[in-house]
Design a protein around this motif. Structure first.
Motif, PDB file in Angstrom:
ATOM      1  N   VAL A   1       0.847  -1.198   0.000  1.00 32.72           N
ATOM      2  CA  VAL A   1       0.000   0.000   0.000  1.00 32.72           C
ATOM      3  C   VAL A   1       0.877   1.240   0.000  1.00 32.72           C
ATOM      4  N   LEU A   2       1.926   1.216   0.827  1.00 33.22           N
ATOM      5  CA  LEU A   2       2.842   2.358   0.871  1.00 33.22           C
ATOM      6  C   LEU A   2       3.532   2.571  -0.466  1.00 33.22           C
ATOM      7  N   ARG A   3       3.934   1.475  -1.074  1.00 31.76           N
ATOM      8  CA  ARG A   3       4.586   1.588  -2.386  1.00 31.76           C
ATOM      9  C   ARG A   3       3.614   2.130  -3.431  1.00 31.76           C
ATOM     10  N   LEU A   4       2.407   1.639  -3.367  1.00 31.53           N
ATOM     11  CA  LEU A   4       1.395   2.119  -4.316  1.00 31.53           C
ATOM     12  C   LEU A   4       1.106   3.606  -4.101  1.00 31.53           C
ATOM     13  N   GLN A   5       1.038   4.000  -2.842  1.00 29.44           N
ATOM     14  CA  GLN A   5       0.821   5.421  -2.548  1.00 29.44           C
ATOM     15  C   GLN A   5       2.005   6.262  -3.020  1.00 29.44           C
ATOM     16  N   LEU A   6       3.202   5.761  -2.818  1.00 30.72           N
ATOM     17  CA  LEU A   6       4.400   6.466  -3.272  1.00 30.72           C
ATOM     18  C   LEU A   6       4.388   6.583  -4.793  1.00 30.72           C
ATOM     19  N   LEU A   7       4.044   5.499  -5.454  1.00 29.43           N
ATOM     20  CA  LEU A   7       3.960   5.504  -6.906  1.00 29.43           C
ATOM     21  C   LEU A   7       2.891   6.495  -7.378  1.00 29.43           C
ATOM     22  N   GLN A   8       1.792   6.487  -6.670  1.00 31.71           N
ATOM     23  CA  GLN A   8       0.716   7.418  -7.004  1.00 31.71           C
ATOM     24  C   GLN A   8       1.185   8.862  -6.838  1.00 31.71           C
ATOM     25  N   LEU A   9       1.918   9.130  -5.774  1.00 27.94           N
ATOM     26  CA  LEU A   9       2.447  10.480  -5.547  1.00 27.94           C
ATOM     27  C   LEU A   9       3.428  10.876  -6.652  1.00 27.94           C
ATOM     28  N   LEU A  10       4.263   9.928  -7.056  1.00 21.69           N
ATOM     29  CA  LEU A  10       5.216  10.214  -8.134  1.00 21.69           C
ATOM     30  C   LEU A  10       4.486  10.519  -9.445  1.00 21.69           C
ATOM     31  N   VAL A  11       3.455   9.737  -9.726  1.00 16.59           N
ATOM     32  CA  VAL A  11       2.675   9.973 -10.945  1.00 16.59           C
ATOM     33  C   VAL A  11       1.990  11.339 -10.867  1.00 16.59           C
TER      34      VAL A  11
ATOM     35  N   ARG B   1       2.964  13.909  -9.140  1.00 17.98           N
ATOM     36  CA  ARG B   1       4.021  14.927  -9.274  1.00 17.98           C
ATOM     37  C   ARG B   1       4.377  15.146 -10.740  1.00 17.98           C
ATOM     38  N   ARG B   2       4.517  14.045 -11.468  1.00 16.36           N
ATOM     39  CA  ARG B   2       4.849  14.146 -12.897  1.00 16.36           C
ATOM     40  C   ARG B   2       3.714  14.833 -13.667  1.00 16.36           C
ATOM     41  N   LEU B   3       2.501  14.500 -13.314  1.00 22.08           N
ATOM     42  CA  LEU B   3       1.334  15.132 -13.938  1.00 22.08           C
ATOM     43  C   LEU B   3       1.330  16.639 -13.673  1.00 22.08           C
ATOM     44  N   LEU B   4       1.641  17.012 -12.446  1.00 21.93           N
ATOM     45  CA  LEU B   4       1.717  18.429 -12.107  1.00 21.93           C
ATOM     46  C   LEU B   4       2.800  19.138 -12.918  1.00 21.93           C
ATOM     47  N   GLN B   5       3.941  18.488 -13.080  1.00 23.70           N
ATOM     48  CA  GLN B   5       5.008  19.066 -13.895  1.00 23.70           C
ATOM     49  C   GLN B   5       4.536  19.273 -15.338  1.00 23.70           C
ATOM     50  N   LEU B   6       3.855  18.272 -15.863  1.00 25.66           N
ATOM     51  CA  LEU B   6       3.353  18.362 -17.242  1.00 25.66           C
ATOM     52  C   LEU B   6       2.319  19.485 -17.384  1.00 25.66           C
ATOM     53  N   VAL B   7       1.440  19.589 -16.398  1.00 23.39           N
ATOM     54  CA  VAL B   7       0.427  20.658 -16.425  1.00 23.39           C
ATOM     55  C   VAL B   7       1.110  22.021 -16.338  1.00 23.39           C
TER      56      VAL B   7
END
Length: 101
Positions: free
Chosen positions: A4-14, A16-22
């Motif tokens: 769950v923690l890894r999935l949450q971390l992955l979700q946060l990374l995604v 973050r990347r989405l925010l950068q793209l926006v």
């Protein structure tokens, strides 16, 4: 738990990347808007330049018309002078006729 923690971390990374793209997209959009404003400004300047050119052409046409009117006036003056000469010759001729009679 760990997964769950890894999935949450992955979700946060995604996210973050989405925010950068926006953010990049917004920046590009801002640059495009600026270019559009500059393009419109240049178009307005071009229109003003063309309008000035048209006004200059109109002024030149008016000057040509004035020149033609002056030439016509000169021609009329020459014709008037010739008419006066002919009238003077006629008067002289009539005087000679009167003297002969």
């Amino acid at each position: 738990q760990r997964l769950v923690l890894r999935l949450q971390l992955l979700q946060l990374l995604v996210l973050r990347r989405l925010l950068q793209l926006v953010r990049q997209l917004l920046l590009h959009q801002q640059q495009l808007l600026l270019l559009l404003v500059l393009q419109k400004h240049m178009l307005v300047r071009l229109q003003l330049t063309l309008l000035q050119l048209l006004l200059h052409m109109l002024l030149l046409l008016m000057l040509q018309l004035v020149l033609l009117l002056l030439q016509l006036q000169l021609l009329l003056l020459v014709l008037l002078q010739r008419l006066m000469q002919l009238l003077l010759q006629l008067v002289v001729f009539q005087l000679l006729l009167l003297l002969l009679l």
